[in-house]
Design a protein around this motif. Structure first.
Motif, PDB file in Angstrom:
ATOM      1  N   MET A   1       0.833  -1.197   0.000  1.00 15.98           N
ATOM      2  CA  MET A   1       0.000   0.000   0.000  1.00 15.98           C
ATOM      3  C   MET A   1       0.869   1.249   0.000  1.00 15.98           C
ATOM      4  SD  MET A   1      -3.189   1.159   0.131  1.00 15.98           S
ATOM      5  CE  MET A   1      -4.530   0.668   1.150  1.00 15.98           C
ATOM      6  N   ALA A   2       1.945   1.219   0.808  1.00 17.30           N
ATOM      7  CA  ALA A   2       2.834   2.387   0.884  1.00 17.30           C
ATOM      8  C   ALA A   2       3.507   2.641  -0.461  1.00 17.30           C
ATOM      9  CB  ALA A   2       3.886   2.177   1.967  1.00 17.30           C
ATOM     10  N   GLU A   3       3.920   1.570  -1.134  1.00 20.48           N
ATOM     11  CA  GLU A   3       4.551   1.719  -2.448  1.00 20.48           C
ATOM     12  C   GLU A   3       3.556   2.275  -3.470  1.00 20.48           C
ATOM     13  OE1 GLU A   3       6.769  -1.020  -5.823  1.00 20.48           O
ATOM     14  OE2 GLU A   3       6.363  -1.867  -3.860  1.00 20.48           O
ATOM     15  N   ALA A   4       2.322   1.796  -3.421  1.00 26.41           N
ATOM     16  CA  ALA A   4       1.297   2.299  -4.332  1.00 26.41           C
ATOM     17  C   ALA A   4       1.019   3.776  -4.084  1.00 26.41           C
ATOM     18  CB  ALA A   4       0.014   1.479  -4.169  1.00 26.41           C
ATOM     19  N   ARG A   5       0.958   4.157  -2.814  1.00 23.74           N
ATOM     20  CA  ARG A   5       0.749   5.577  -2.489  1.00 23.74           C
ATOM     21  C   ARG A   5       1.882   6.454  -3.022  1.00 23.74           C
ATOM     22  NH1 ARG A   5      -3.329   6.956   0.868  1.00 23.74           N
ATOM     23  NH2 ARG A   5      -4.218   5.314   2.141  1.00 23.74           N
ATOM     24  N   SER A   6       3.122   6.004  -2.838  1.00 26.24           N
ATOM     25  CA  SER A   6       4.251   6.809  -3.314  1.00 26.24           C
ATOM     26  C   SER A   6       4.270   6.887  -4.835  1.00 26.24           C
ATOM     27  CB  SER A   6       5.573   6.269  -2.774  1.00 26.24           C
ATOM     28  OG  SER A   6       5.853   5.006  -3.324  1.00 26.24           O
ATOM     29  N   ASP A   7       3.941   5.786  -5.513  1.00 24.82           N
ATOM     30  CA  ASP A   7       3.866   5.801  -6.977  1.00 24.82           C
ATOM     31  C   ASP A   7       2.770   6.742  -7.450  1.00 24.82           C
ATOM     32  OD1 ASP A   7       5.915   3.983  -7.105  1.00 24.82           O
ATOM     33  OD2 ASP A   7       4.644   2.265  -7.613  1.00 24.82           O
ATOM     34  N   LEU A   8       1.623   6.700  -6.776  1.00 27.29           N
ATOM     35  CA  LEU A   8       0.512   7.565  -7.152  1.00 27.29           C
ATOM     36  C   LEU A   8       0.843   9.031  -6.889  1.00 27.29           C
ATOM     37  CD1 LEU A   8      -2.294   7.635  -8.336  1.00 27.29           C
ATOM     38  CD2 LEU A   8      -3.219   7.307  -6.061  1.00 27.29           C
ATOM     39  N   THR A   9       1.552   9.306  -5.812  1.00 30.35           N
ATOM     40  CA  THR A   9       1.970  10.678  -5.514  1.00 30.35           C
ATOM     41  C   THR A   9       2.909  11.198  -6.607  1.00 30.35           C
ATOM     42  OG1 THR A   9       1.749  10.248  -3.150  1.00 30.35           O
ATOM     43  CG2 THR A   9       3.077  12.141  -3.784  1.00 30.35           C
ATOM     44  N   ALA A  10       3.833  10.346  -7.039  1.00 26.63           N
ATOM     45  CA  ALA A  10       4.752  10.739  -8.118  1.00 26.63           C
ATOM     46  C   ALA A  10       3.970  10.970  -9.415  1.00 26.63           C
ATOM     47  CB  ALA A  10       5.812   9.662  -8.316  1.00 26.63           C
ATOM     48  N   TRP A  11       2.999  10.116  -9.691  1.00 24.07           N
ATOM     49  CA  TRP A  11       2.169  10.268 -10.895  1.00 24.07           C
ATOM     50  C   TRP A  11       1.392  11.582 -10.839  1.00 24.07           C
ATOM     51  CZ3 TRP A  11      -3.016  10.742 -11.935  1.00 24.07           C
ATOM     52  CH2 TRP A  11      -3.407  10.542 -13.257  1.00 24.07           C
ATOM     53  N   LEU A  12       0.813  11.870  -9.685  1.00 26.65           N
ATOM     54  CA  LEU A  12       0.059  13.116  -9.524  1.00 26.65           C
ATOM     55  C   LEU A  12       0.965  14.335  -9.729  1.00 26.65           C
ATOM     56  CD1 LEU A  12      -2.139  12.183  -6.452  1.00 26.65           C
ATOM     57  CD2 LEU A  12      -2.964  12.678  -8.751  1.00 26.65           C
ATOM     58  N   ALA A  13       2.164  14.294  -9.180  1.00 22.74           N
ATOM     59  CA  ALA A  13       3.090  15.423  -9.343  1.00 22.74           C
ATOM     60  C   ALA A  13       3.469  15.614 -10.808  1.00 22.74           C
ATOM     61  CB  ALA A  13       4.339  15.184  -8.497  1.00 22.74           C
ATOM     62  N   ARG A  14       3.625  14.511 -11.506  1.00 20.21           N
ATOM     63  CA  ARG A  14       4.016  14.584 -12.921  1.00 20.21           C
ATOM     64  C   ARG A  14       2.924  15.170 -13.800  1.00 20.21           C
ATOM     65  NH1 ARG A  14       5.479   9.646 -17.016  1.00 20.21           N
ATOM     66  NH2 ARG A  14       5.959  10.984 -18.775  1.00 20.21           N
ATOM     67  N   TRP A  15       1.669  14.802 -13.550  1.00 15.51           N
ATOM     68  CA  TRP A  15       0.589  15.169 -14.458  1.00 15.51           C
ATOM     69  C   TRP A  15      -0.313  16.292 -13.964  1.00 15.51           C
ATOM     70  CZ3 TRP A  15       1.408  13.645 -19.128  1.00 15.51           C
ATOM     71  CH2 TRP A  15       2.116  12.476 -19.357  1.00 15.51           C
ATOM     72  N   ALA A  16      -0.081  16.810 -12.787  1.00 11.37           N
ATOM     73  CA  ALA A  16      -0.951  17.847 -12.222  1.00 11.37           C
ATOM     74  C   ALA A  16      -1.012  19.093 -13.104  1.00 11.37           C
ATOM     75  CB  ALA A  16      -0.499  18.216 -10.815  1.00 11.37           C
ATOM     76  N   GLY A  17       0.092  19.490 -13.695  1.00  5.64           N
ATOM     77  CA  GLY A  17       0.109  20.686 -14.537  1.00  5.64           C
ATOM     78  C   GLY A  17      -0.657  20.510 -15.839  1.00  5.64           C
ATOM     79  N   LYS A  18      -0.530  19.340 -16.440  1.00  4.84           N
ATOM     80  CA  LYS A  18      -1.152  19.094 -17.748  1.00  4.84           C
ATOM     81  C   LYS A  18      -2.618  18.682 -17.624  1.00  4.84           C
ATOM     82  CE  LYS A  18      -0.166  16.916 -22.134  1.00  4.84           C
ATOM     83  NZ  LYS A  18       0.773  16.140 -22.914  1.00  4.84           N
ATOM     84  N   TYR A  19      -2.960  17.914 -16.590  1.00  3.32           N
ATOM     85  CA  TYR A  19      -4.324  17.407 -16.409  1.00  3.32           C
ATOM     86  C   TYR A  19      -4.829  17.718 -15.001  1.00  3.32           C
ATOM     87  CZ  TYR A  19      -3.030  14.741 -20.550  1.00  3.32           C
ATOM     88  OH  TYR A  19      -2.597  14.372 -21.799  1.00  3.32           O
ATOM     89  N   PRO A  20      -5.084  18.970 -14.696  1.00  2.79           N
ATOM     90  CA  PRO A  20      -5.454  19.331 -13.320  1.00  2.79           C
ATOM     91  C   PRO A  20      -6.783  18.726 -12.868  1.00  2.79           C
ATOM     92  CG  PRO A  20      -5.689  21.217 -14.780  1.00  2.79           C
ATOM     93  CD  PRO A  20      -5.026  20.137 -15.567  1.00  2.79           C
ATOM     94  N   ARG A  21      -7.758  18.644 -13.755  1.00  4.88           N
ATOM     95  CA  ARG A  21      -9.058  18.075 -13.345  1.00  4.88           C
ATOM     96  C   ARG A  21      -8.939  16.587 -13.033  1.00  4.88           C
ATOM     97  NH1 ARG A  21     -13.112  19.424 -17.833  1.00  4.88           N
ATOM     98  NH2 ARG A  21     -14.371  17.979 -16.622  1.00  4.88           N
ATOM     99  N   LEU A  22      -8.188  15.873 -13.859  1.00  2.00           N
ATOM    100  CA  LEU A  22      -7.998  14.444 -13.629  1.00  2.00           C
ATOM    101  C   LEU A  22      -7.253  14.199 -12.320  1.00  2.00           C
ATOM    102  CD1 LEU A  22      -8.069  11.453 -14.474  1.00  2.00           C
ATOM    103  CD2 LEU A  22      -5.953  11.885 -15.744  1.00  2.00           C
ATOM    104  N   THR A  23      -6.173  14.909 -12.112  1.00  2.00           N
ATOM    105  CA  THR A  23      -5.402  14.691 -10.886  1.00  2.00           C
ATOM    106  C   THR A  23      -6.187  15.114  -9.643  1.00  2.00           C
ATOM    107  OG1 THR A  23      -4.266  16.805 -11.229  1.00  2.00           O
ATOM    108  CG2 THR A  23      -3.145  14.813 -12.018  1.00  2.00           C
TER     109      THR A  23
END
Length: 115
Positions: A1-23
């Protein structure tokens, strides 16, 4: 679960600028997104696939094409319900994809840790 959370956090940081509604939506629904990881590990391999749903959809398509013209929407719905019930009964009798005893034990373990 911790690994999934960290991966998802990295994904959110990567795509937040381009896809703000999705993130933003992913952040709001974070717990639902990670609910897969709260199930017993033995169930994971069976939940990664949509094969069962695809097979049901193929069977519905095949059987409705045989009839071709339905007198009304209710008759089509009755056929689809009958197929769904038949598929459900077959699945209960023939296949044991998920061992519910493992899920019960997993829930007991979680309750013990929470207490």
């Amino acid at each position: 679960m911790a690994e999934a959370r960290s991966d998802l956090t990295a994904w959110l940081a990567r795509w937040a600028g381009k896809y703000p509604r999705l993130t933003a939506w992913v952040e709001e629904n974070l717990e639902e997104t990670l609910s897969f990881y709260r199930l017993p590990r033995q169930h994971h391999k069976h939940l990664k696939s949509t094969n069962m749903l695809e097979r049901l959809n193929e069977e519905i398509k095949r059987r409705t094409q045989v009839v071709r013209i339905f007198p009304n929407a209710q008759s089509c719905l009755r056929l689809i319900r009958a197929l769904a019930v038949e598929t459900h009964e077959n699945w209960l009798e023939q296949h044991r994809y998920l061992n519910m005893e493992e899920l019960r034990e997993h829930k007991k373990l979680i309750m013990r840790h929470a207490a």
